[in-house]
Scaffold this motif. Sequence first.
Motif, PDB file in Angstrom:
ATOM      1  N   ALA A  61       0.862  -1.180   0.000  1.00 17.72           N
ATOM      2  CA  ALA A  61       0.000   0.000   0.000  1.00 17.72           C
ATOM      3  C   ALA A  61       0.902   1.236   0.000  1.00 17.72           C
ATOM      4  O   ALA A  61       1.803   1.350   0.836  1.00 17.72           O
ATOM      5  CB  ALA A  61      -0.900  -0.013   1.231  1.00 17.72           C
ATOM      6  N   VAL A  62       0.642   2.140  -0.969  1.00 18.96           N
ATOM      7  CA  VAL A  62       1.496   3.328  -1.139  1.00 18.96           C
ATOM      8  C   VAL A  62       0.627   4.542  -1.447  1.00 18.96           C
ATOM      9  O   VAL A  62      -0.605   4.432  -1.570  1.00 18.96           O
ATOM     10  CB  VAL A  62       2.489   3.122  -2.313  1.00 18.96           C
ATOM     11  CG1 VAL A  62       3.459   1.982  -2.009  1.00 18.96           C
ATOM     12  CG2 VAL A  62       1.721   2.862  -3.611  1.00 18.96           C
ATOM     13  N   ARG A  63       1.290   5.678  -1.578  1.00 17.04           N
ATOM     14  CA  ARG A  63       0.625   6.860  -2.141  1.00 17.04           C
ATOM     15  C   ARG A  63       0.919   6.841  -3.632  1.00 17.04           C
ATOM     16  O   ARG A  63       2.083   6.950  -4.064  1.00 17.04           O
ATOM     17  CB  ARG A  63       1.162   8.105  -1.474  1.00 17.04           C
ATOM     18  CG  ARG A  63       0.809   8.136   0.020  1.00 17.04           C
ATOM     19  CD  ARG A  63       1.540   9.229   0.747  1.00 17.04           C
ATOM     20  NE  ARG A  63       1.258  10.530   0.147  1.00 17.04           N
ATOM     21  CZ  ARG A  63       1.777  11.678   0.572  1.00 17.04           C
ATOM     22  NH1 ARG A  63       2.594  11.671   1.620  1.00 17.04           N
ATOM     23  NH2 ARG A  63       1.481  12.811  -0.012  1.00 17.04           N
ATOM     24  N   ALA A  64      -0.122   6.737  -4.433  1.00 19.57           N
ATOM     25  CA  ALA A  64       0.041   6.456  -5.860  1.00 19.57           C
ATOM     26  C   ALA A  64       0.960   7.465  -6.551  1.00 19.57           C
ATOM     27  O   ALA A  64       1.803   7.098  -7.381  1.00 19.57           O
ATOM     28  CB  ALA A  64      -1.320   6.430  -6.547  1.00 19.57           C
ATOM     29  N   GLU A  65       0.819   8.745  -6.192  1.00 17.45           N
ATOM     30  CA  GLU A  65       1.570   9.776  -6.931  1.00 17.45           C
ATOM     31  C   GLU A  65       3.079   9.550  -6.809  1.00 17.45           C
ATOM     32  O   GLU A  65       3.847   9.938  -7.678  1.00 17.45           O
ATOM     33  CB  GLU A  65       1.209  11.179  -6.427  1.00 17.45           C
ATOM     34  CG  GLU A  65       1.535  11.384  -4.952  1.00 17.45           C
ATOM     35  CD  GLU A  65       1.212  12.804  -4.466  1.00 17.45           C
ATOM     36  OE1 GLU A  65       0.464  13.495  -5.166  1.00 17.45           O
ATOM     37  OE2 GLU A  65       1.706  13.174  -3.391  1.00 17.45           O
ATOM     38  N   GLU A  66       3.465   8.847  -5.741  1.00 19.98           N
ATOM     39  CA  GLU A  66       4.901   8.633  -5.528  1.00 19.98           C
ATOM     40  C   GLU A  66       5.487   7.531  -6.410  1.00 19.98           C
ATOM     41  O   GLU A  66       6.697   7.339  -6.426  1.00 19.98           O
ATOM     42  CB  GLU A  66       5.164   8.301  -4.059  1.00 19.98           C
ATOM     43  CG  GLU A  66       4.805   9.462  -3.144  1.00 19.98           C
ATOM     44  CD  GLU A  66       5.347   9.226  -1.756  1.00 19.98           C
ATOM     45  OE1 GLU A  66       6.149  10.037  -1.308  1.00 19.98           O
ATOM     46  OE2 GLU A  66       4.970   8.203  -1.147  1.00 19.98           O
ATOM     47  N   VAL A  80       9.464   0.026   4.091  1.00 20.57           N
ATOM     48  CA  VAL A  80       8.321  -0.783   4.549  1.00 20.57           C
ATOM     49  C   VAL A  80       8.120  -0.516   6.038  1.00 20.57           C
ATOM     50  O   VAL A  80       8.955  -0.888   6.865  1.00 20.57           O
ATOM     51  CB  VAL A  80       8.552  -2.280   4.293  1.00 20.57           C
ATOM     52  CG1 VAL A  80       7.357  -3.089   4.787  1.00 20.57           C
ATOM     53  CG2 VAL A  80       8.797  -2.529   2.808  1.00 20.57           C
ATOM     54  N   ILE A  81       7.023   0.172   6.364  1.00 20.45           N
ATOM     55  CA  ILE A  81       6.835   0.640   7.745  1.00 20.45           C
ATOM     56  C   ILE A  81       5.812  -0.182   8.512  1.00 20.45           C
ATOM     57  O   ILE A  81       5.511   0.118   9.667  1.00 20.45           O
ATOM     58  CB  ILE A  81       6.398   2.126   7.776  1.00 20.45           C
ATOM     59  CG1 ILE A  81       5.087   2.307   6.993  1.00 20.45           C
ATOM     60  CG2 ILE A  81       7.495   3.025   7.199  1.00 20.45           C
ATOM     61  CD1 ILE A  81       4.401   3.638   7.250  1.00 20.45           C
ATOM     62  N   GLY A  82       5.283  -1.229   7.886  1.00 19.86           N
ATOM     63  CA  GLY A  82       4.315  -2.055   8.627  1.00 19.86           C
ATOM     64  C   GLY A  82       3.713  -3.095   7.712  1.00 19.86           C
ATOM     65  O   GLY A  82       4.094  -3.215   6.532  1.00 19.86           O
ATOM     66  N   GLN A  83       2.796  -3.835   8.262  1.00 21.68           N
ATOM     67  CA  GLN A  83       2.165  -4.918   7.519  1.00 21.68           C
ATOM     68  C   GLN A  83       0.686  -4.957   7.881  1.00 21.68           C
ATOM     69  O   GLN A  83       0.322  -4.884   9.057  1.00 21.68           O
ATOM     70  CB  GLN A  83       2.835  -6.239   7.892  1.00 21.68           C
ATOM     71  CG  GLN A  83       2.134  -7.462   7.352  1.00 21.68           C
ATOM     72  CD  GLN A  83       3.005  -8.710   7.454  1.00 21.68           C
ATOM     73  OE1 GLN A  83       3.970  -8.874   6.723  1.00 21.68           O
ATOM     74  NE2 GLN A  83       2.670  -9.578   8.387  1.00 21.68           N
ATOM     75  N   VAL A  93       0.941   4.956   9.432  1.00 17.48           N
ATOM     76  CA  VAL A  93       0.373   5.935   8.516  1.00 17.48           C
ATOM     77  C   VAL A  93       1.366   6.106   7.366  1.00 17.48           C
ATOM     78  O   VAL A  93       2.552   6.366   7.590  1.00 17.48           O
ATOM     79  CB  VAL A  93       0.140   7.284   9.239  1.00 17.48           C
ATOM     80  CG1 VAL A  93      -0.402   8.312   8.251  1.00 17.48           C
ATOM     81  CG2 VAL A  93      -0.823   7.098  10.405  1.00 17.48           C
ATOM     82  N   VAL A  94       0.869   5.913   6.144  1.00 14.53           N
ATOM     83  CA  VAL A  94       1.749   5.938   4.978  1.00 14.53           C
ATOM     84  C   VAL A  94       1.989   7.390   4.551  1.00 14.53           C
ATOM     85  O   VAL A  94       1.062   8.077   4.122  1.00 14.53           O
ATOM     86  CB  VAL A  94       1.153   5.105   3.825  1.00 14.53           C
ATOM     87  CG1 VAL A  94       2.037   5.213   2.591  1.00 14.53           C
ATOM     88  CG2 VAL A  94       1.001   3.650   4.254  1.00 14.53           C
ATOM     89  N   LYS A  95       3.263   7.830   4.726  1.00 18.04           N
ATOM     90  CA  LYS A  95       3.638   9.183   4.303  1.00 18.04           C
ATOM     91  C   LYS A  95       4.655   9.066   3.173  1.00 18.04           C
ATOM     92  O   LYS A  95       4.919   7.963   2.675  1.00 18.04           O
ATOM     93  CB  LYS A  95       4.217   9.936   5.498  1.00 18.04           C
ATOM     94  CG  LYS A  95       3.186  10.167   6.617  1.00 18.04           C
ATOM     95  CD  LYS A  95       3.743  11.042   7.731  1.00 18.04           C
ATOM     96  CE  LYS A  95       2.650  11.262   8.777  1.00 18.04           C
ATOM     97  NZ  LYS A  95       3.223  11.529  10.098  1.00 18.04           N
ATOM     98  N   PRO A 109      -4.060   0.851   5.027  1.00 20.92           N
ATOM     99  CA  PRO A 109      -3.563   1.709   6.098  1.00 20.92           C
ATOM    100  C   PRO A 109      -3.850   3.178   5.791  1.00 20.92           C
ATOM    101  O   PRO A 109      -4.027   3.552   4.626  1.00 20.92           O
ATOM    102  CB  PRO A 109      -2.057   1.426   6.078  1.00 20.92           C
ATOM    103  CG  PRO A 109      -1.757   0.986   4.689  1.00 20.92           C
ATOM    104  CD  PRO A 109      -3.003   0.324   4.169  1.00 20.92           C
ATOM    105  N   ALA A 110      -3.877   3.975   6.831  1.00 19.01           N
ATOM    106  CA  ALA A 110      -4.116   5.412   6.656  1.00 19.01           C
ATOM    107  C   ALA A 110      -3.032   5.995   5.765  1.00 19.01           C
ATOM    108  O   ALA A 110      -1.867   5.584   5.816  1.00 19.01           O
ATOM    109  CB  ALA A 110      -4.111   6.094   8.025  1.00 19.01           C
ATOM    110  N   GLY A 111      -3.417   6.946   4.929  1.00 16.97           N
ATOM    111  CA  GLY A 111      -2.444   7.646   4.092  1.00 16.97           C
ATOM    112  C   GLY A 111      -2.237   7.016   2.728  1.00 16.97           C
ATOM    113  O   GLY A 111      -1.931   7.716   1.755  1.00 16.97           O
TER     114      GLY A 111
END
Lengths: 404, 404
Positions: A61-66, A80-83, A93-95, A109-111
């Motif tokens: 899960a990511v922020r698509a624009e990135e 990778v900050i979590g599962q 929270v995905v930043k 996940p959030a973000g």
Amino acid sequence: MRGFAARSTVDEAIDWVDEHALPLGSTNVPIGDAHGRVLAEDVVSTLNVPAFDRSAMDGYAVRAEETSGAGMYNPLSFRVIGQSLPGQASDAVVKTGAAVRIMTGAPMPAGADAVVPVEVTREADGQVEITEATAVGKHVGRVGEDIAVGTTVLPAGRRLRPQDVAVLASLGIAEVPVISQPRVRIVVTGDELAQPGDEREEHQIYEANSFLLRGLVLRDGGVVTSIDFLPDDRESILSALTKSGADVVLVSGGSSVGAEDHAPSLVADAGKLAIHGIAMRPSSPTGIGRIDDTLVFLLPGNPVSCLCAYDFFAGRAIRQLGGRSPDWPYHRTTEMVARKLVSVVGRSDYCRVRLTENGIVPLAVSGASILSSTTRADGFVILSPESEGIAPGKSVDVYWYDQS
Amino acid sequence: MRGFAARSTVDEAIDWVDEHALPLGSTNVPIGDAHGRVLAEDVVSTLNVPAFDRSAMDGYAVRAEETSGAGMYNPLSFRVIGQSLPGQASDAVVKTGAAVRIMTGAPMPAGADAVVPVEVTREADGQVEITEATAVGKHVGRVGEDIAVGTTVLPAGRRLRPQDVAVLASLGIAEVPVISQPRVRIVVTGDELAQPGDEREEHQIYEANSFLLRGLVLRDGGVVTSIDFLPDDRESILSALTKSGADVVLVSGGSSVGAEDHAPSLVADAGKLAIHGIAMRPSSPTGIGRIDDTLVFLLPGNPVSCLCAYDFFAGRAIRQLGGRSPDWPYHRTTEMVARKLVSVVGRSDYCRVRLTENGIVPLAVSGASILSSTTRADGFVILSPESEGIAPGKSVDVYWYDQS
């Protein structure tokens, strides 16, 4: 003994059945038993499925624009900050520059706003390389995208398929309101009947109609509450006709106008004999009526007549009582006639046929007593009272004795 | 986590199924339970049906030649010398000028060679007047005319219809040799599943696949021996896979290549994982294999994938184990395409469709997780790996989600 004074038409008999065979009341069944039952009410969803945004793939899960510009020759790296697993959400929270490992069905996940499938990633040392760009919402299942709160999921009258039951389960429904199954009593009369497996005396015959009727009733969604074998005796037949606990009574044998045919007058005395004698072949000596709220079908003892009368009238009633379609429960196609189908104006004919390379042919032997004609046949054709028969080369609707 | 390296084709998977899903052995069931079962052996008649000459009508048994010239304005009179009822033969011998009153199904008395139907007679004071001539053999059912001794009545492999069971009963057969029903264990894995009727935690979903699979297995003639709900845990999944007592194990969930997908490697270790990953959509993460003699199907947890993978592979196996046809158990017709069916070369597609006035249209939402797509659909179309999709105006075979 006397002959039938006047016969009803098949349509008159069907009209009477349709008028009197109304759907029974409803009952709740556990969802595990709901397959094949008929829904008594519309089912409206009280929740969203899914109840949360979820991943539709295994991946990240990511922020698509990135992911813009990512490719086989331009892998982009994320921490990778979590599962997130099904039932075990990640509270990360995905930043910028971050990703959460995620499984199909797991909460987003959030973000994060997209999922990159695992096939276009490579993870090592807490970093994941992504080799394909993605777009906002990609591989994300949105709240309510399957079923939204307030949607009518299934309509009353639906005969529940496996996937229908699964949809009800996915809404958390544990009990399903369905139309009650018609309770059917089978009464077989005759002094000449022996049971399969028993010794048969010289002029006895093995009883077959109870086995025929039991299978037909099961097929049509009824419940056989009892099978009674009775002598041709007014007292015992009357008692079987008037006993409570059945929505339908099927009487096999003694339905005509002979000295031993007790059932018709018993029905007429105890209730109403609406139809007796029908302009059809076979099954002419069929009776239809009711005693209180119980529908009574007097079926000829000849096995082909019994099958035919059941299928024209009793099965139709049982299906409708149970909320099913009145239609013939046989698959139907249009076929070419290869050998003339004989019929007589003024009566309906139930003609057993076989399929050959050149089209359908009637079975040579087709008397009402020849039960094997219905096992050698592939199906049947119904010829209307207006028909003088159907000539070779014409097309006709055939109902197939499917494996039911 | 990794992606599938290479996927099998649907045809390869089907070939493996057909090679390994051979009919089970046979068992005897009481004839009352034989409806819908598959006959394990040819049934050859050991007796004649009927076992004696019998009347096909209510009427009078006479010597046909003596009725010559009878008519409405020329009634001929016969002395009634006895009565023959079903199971109660008359010992009278019909000679010149005599008749025996006879009911449908009753044994013909000695000397008589025809029956005059009651409708063309009038009996009074021990005499019967006959107003229509008859011919030798008229309305007489001959010994063996339904089934002769030595006839193969029903072939091995026949799925028994109601009338088939009745024919077996008429031969006095009390126990029927049928193919055993496949015993199917359903195993549902997932930490995120709540049972319908229970409280659901925030990221749980209601379990639906066991209800889906149960109905499908019943439809295909299997017996569900148990439904186990297991956490995503190797120990418990292995135990469910290797426990004896099942011909088929269906595992729902954890079939892919993610971190929580334990079943594929467990099958590979304990037996053989013949197929894993299939070039199809949905249901790509399907596994097929066996452990000893038990066939194992690893079905994706996404409910549409689960349904599709079951129907393509597991249902086919269960039907064949039970002696049924491998064919799709759905009614099929050819229909016009009204809106393009999309497909990609190199994979098989399972496309849910609705029937409209103009032909069939694909459902707009058709992801593998959208179970309601299978309840809103009327049926489905299978697009082969060679297909680039089907354009409006073309014809295509549609399988209908019939009420089964």
